[in-house]
Write a protein that holds these residues in place. Structure first.
Motif, PDB file in Angstrom:
ATOM      1  N   TYR A 294       0.858  -1.190   0.000  1.00 55.37           N
ATOM      2  CA  TYR A 294       0.000   0.000   0.000  1.00 55.37           C
ATOM      3  C   TYR A 294       0.890   1.234   0.000  1.00 55.37           C
ATOM      4  N   SER A 295       0.571   2.199  -0.841  1.00 49.74           N
ATOM      5  CA  SER A 295       1.268   3.481  -0.860  1.00 49.74           C
ATOM      6  C   SER A 295       0.239   4.596  -0.891  1.00 49.74           C
ATOM      7  N   GLY A 296       0.305   5.461   0.094  1.00 53.57           N
ATOM      8  CA  GLY A 296      -0.595   6.602   0.173  1.00 53.57           C
ATOM      9  C   GLY A 296       0.186   7.886   0.341  1.00 53.57           C
ATOM     10  N   LYS A 297      -0.510   8.962   0.613  1.00 57.05           N
ATOM     11  CA  LYS A 297       0.134  10.265   0.736  1.00 57.05           C
ATOM     12  C   LYS A 297       1.153  10.290   1.863  1.00 57.05           C
ATOM     13  N   ASP A 298       0.793   9.689   2.999  1.00 54.89           N
ATOM     14  CA  ASP A 298       1.636   9.791   4.185  1.00 54.89           C
ATOM     15  C   ASP A 298       2.278   8.482   4.622  1.00 54.89           C
ATOM     16  N   ASN A 299       1.831   7.358   4.062  1.00 50.41           N
ATOM     17  CA  ASN A 299       2.337   6.070   4.523  1.00 50.41           C
ATOM     18  C   ASN A 299       2.523   5.085   3.372  1.00 50.41           C
ATOM     19  N   THR A 300       3.628   4.355   3.432  1.00 51.20           N
ATOM     20  CA  THR A 300       3.865   3.226   2.544  1.00 51.20           C
ATOM     21  C   THR A 300       4.143   2.028   3.439  1.00 51.20           C
ATOM     22  N   VAL A 301       3.445   0.927   3.179  1.00 54.91           N
ATOM     23  CA  VAL A 301       3.512  -0.219   4.088  1.00 54.91           C
ATOM     24  C   VAL A 301       3.661  -1.510   3.290  1.00 54.91           C
ATOM     25  N   GLY A 302       4.460  -2.431   3.820  1.00 54.51           N
ATOM     26  CA  GLY A 302       4.565  -3.770   3.252  1.00 54.51           C
ATOM     27  C   GLY A 302       3.687  -4.722   4.045  1.00 54.51           C
ATOM     28  N   MET A 303       4.203  -5.890   4.364  1.00 51.29           N
ATOM     29  CA  MET A 303       3.484  -6.824   5.224  1.00 51.29           C
ATOM     30  C   MET A 303       4.020  -6.656   6.643  1.00 51.29           C
ATOM     31  N   GLY A 304       3.453  -5.712   7.353  1.00 47.96           N
ATOM     32  CA  GLY A 304       3.875  -5.417   8.714  1.00 47.96           C
ATOM     33  C   GLY A 304       4.870  -4.284   8.831  1.00 47.96           C
ATOM     34  N   TRP A 305       5.761  -4.122   7.851  1.00 44.55           N
ATOM     35  CA  TRP A 305       6.784  -3.081   7.892  1.00 44.55           C
ATOM     36  C   TRP A 305       6.294  -1.785   7.254  1.00 44.55           C
ATOM     37  N   HIS A 306       6.670  -0.649   7.837  1.00 41.89           N
ATOM     38  CA  HIS A 306       6.502   0.639   7.185  1.00 41.89           C
ATOM     39  C   HIS A 306       7.748   0.901   6.331  1.00 41.89           C
ATOM     40  N   VAL A 307       7.556   1.605   5.245  1.00 39.52           N
ATOM     41  CA  VAL A 307       8.637   1.811   4.278  1.00 39.52           C
ATOM     42  C   VAL A 307       8.814   3.301   4.009  1.00 39.52           C
ATOM     43  N   ILE A 308      10.069   3.753   4.064  1.00 35.05           N
ATOM     44  CA  ILE A 308      10.418   5.115   3.673  1.00 35.05           C
ATOM     45  C   ILE A 308      11.322   5.004   2.452  1.00 35.05           C
ATOM     46  N   ALA A 309      10.795   5.361   1.316  1.00 32.82           N
ATOM     47  CA  ALA A 309      11.558   5.270   0.065  1.00 32.82           C
ATOM     48  C   ALA A 309      11.984   6.664  -0.352  1.00 32.82           C
ATOM     49  N   GLY A 310      13.264   6.992  -0.123  1.00 29.97           N
ATOM     50  CA  GLY A 310      13.791   8.294  -0.502  1.00 29.97           C
ATOM     51  C   GLY A 310      14.588   8.215  -1.785  1.00 29.97           C
ATOM     52  N   LYS A 311      15.173   9.327  -2.175  1.00 25.87           N
ATOM     53  CA  LYS A 311      15.966   9.382  -3.399  1.00 25.87           C
ATOM     54  C   LYS A 311      17.226   8.531  -3.291  1.00 25.87           C
ATOM     55  N   HIS A 312      17.795   8.496  -2.107  1.00 24.88           N
ATOM     56  CA  HIS A 312      19.077   7.827  -1.937  1.00 24.88           C
ATOM     57  C   HIS A 312      19.032   6.600  -1.014  1.00 24.88           C
ATOM     58  N   ARG A 313      17.952   6.468  -0.239  1.00 23.88           N
ATOM     59  CA  ARG A 313      17.877   5.361   0.716  1.00 23.88           C
ATOM     60  C   ARG A 313      16.446   4.841   0.797  1.00 23.88           C
ATOM     61  N   THR A 314      16.320   3.549   1.044  1.00 22.68           N
ATOM     62  CA  THR A 314      15.028   2.960   1.374  1.00 22.68           C
ATOM     63  C   THR A 314      15.155   2.303   2.734  1.00 22.68           C
ATOM     64  N   ILE A 315      14.335   2.759   3.656  1.00 17.99           N
ATOM     65  CA  ILE A 315      14.350   2.276   5.036  1.00 17.99           C
ATOM     66  C   ILE A 315      13.048   1.547   5.316  1.00 17.99           C
TER      67      ILE A 315
END
Length: 359
Positions: A294-315
């Motif tokens: 799921y990817s929305g305006k404020d949140n991106t989520v996998g199966m249990g994990w939240h995801v921060i996908a930036g230009k240089h890093r994905t956390i």
């Protein structure tokens, strides 16, 4: 007056001693940066004791601060036990990812497929609640309301009396108010239900499922829902956000949302496994659990994990909070770096948030 001054001096000395209680050798500039963050957090009363873990390829570092029990002058270590709260949701999501990886369950299977025949949730405008929507917080199920409305609700042990029968009773009368999958809305009920359904599908308990599928393969010997005698002897005393002693939380039907207890050693092992590229079923399932569902305006989520996908890093990350504990885990799978914080005070601290920016 002299007695008052002496008492104040002793109290200040005890507090200062606790703040100085650490195994950080201050050998490098980064050690000193960690120290500055930990001491600032202590001044804000963000923790009584805290374990900080850092992982990078070929590097594992841990730092201990404070006390396991206020006033005992005993430093925590990597085998001290803490509640990890909602980091549990990443384990529940991993159990789903494993079944998807095996082809046993489809991510978009309706939850009704795994509920008893006597418990069916109506679809909203033809769209059912799915298994993956339970793991990415888009099911539309409430966060906590059914638990708080239970006549046996106890704020000091909020989940202890919420049984599977009560969960299913709530679902029998539940009427969705919006389309599942369309909007992020954090829900402990959804994650807890997912754990219950996965255990039911496997014809076992949630605790036994975790043990068989994750804890044993990863050799997480001190990671459990229920404390063993050895873990109990190493449990850090929990404290509420206002500094009062707090009991550990017990879980029934909703253990999948926050019931796991663990140690820094085991959380480091779990973090490393999540960043492994080994071609095993478990590692592949971990990689699957990180992929956005799921990817929305404020949140991106996998199966249990939240995801921060930036230009240089994905956390990928998750935190956790119970009545007496706070936890945080950040992973950067592409670089093999991780930041983990375990505290025995139920108060969010920014140590992990700041460390991940520089680690």
């Amino acid at each position: 007056m002299k007695r008052l001054v002496l008492f104040s001096l002793l109290a200040f000395t005890a507090a200062y001693a606790a703040a100085q209680n650490t195994d950080n050798k201050l050998a490098t500039p980064f050690d000193r940066y960690v120290d500055s963050l930990a001491r600032d957090a202590y001044k804000r009363k963000d923790y009584t004791g805290v374990m900080i873990g850092l992982v990078a390829p070929g590097v594992t570092k841990t730092y201990a601060y404070g006390e396991t029990v206020r006033g005992n002058n005993t430093l925590p270590d990597a085998n001290t036990v803490y509640e990890i709260g909602s980091i549990t949701k990443t384990f529940t999501g991993l159990l789903l990812a494993l079944q998807v990886q095996r082809g046993k369950i489809k991510a978009d299977d309706p939850v009704n497929k795994y509920l008893p025949d006597s418990v069916k949730i109506p679809a909203f405008e033809g769209v059912p609640i799915t298994m993956v929507s339970l793991s990415n917080h888009t099911s539309g199920l409430p966060r906590f309301d059914p638990v708080a409305e239970d006549p046996q609700f106890d704020s000091k042990a909020p989940y202890a009396n919420f049984t599977v029968n009560k969960l299913f009773s709530f679902l029998r009368s539940y009427q969705p108010s919006r389309k599942p999958g369309a909007k992020y809305d954090y829900t402990n009920i959804g994650a807890g239900l997912l754990g219950t359904l996965l255990a039911r599908y496997a014809n076992t308990t949630f605790a036994q499922l975790l043990q068989r599928e994750i804890f044993l393969p990863l050799q997480l010997r001190d990671t459990k829902l229920d404390l063993t005698p050895s873990m109990k002897s190493r449990l850090a005393q929990g404290y509420s956000s206002d500094g009062k002693p707090a009991d550990t939380w017990e879980f029934k039907a909703l253990a999948g949302c926050g019931g796991i207890k663990s140690t820094m050693n085991d959380m480091i092992r779990y973090a490393k496994a999540n960043m492994s590229t080994a071609p095993t079923m478990l590692e592949k399932a971990m990689q699957l659990s990180h992929r956005p569902t799921y990817s929305g305006k404020d949140n991106t989520v996998g199966m249990g994990w939240h995801v921060i996908a930036g230009k240089h890093r994905t956390i990928v990350w998750h935190n956790g909070q119970t009545g007496g504990y706070y936890s945080m885990m950040y992973l950067e799978p592409a670089t093999g770096k991780a930041v983990i914080v375990l505290s025995n005070t139920s108060k969010p601290n920014t140590i992990g948030d700041l460390l991940v920016q520089k680690w």
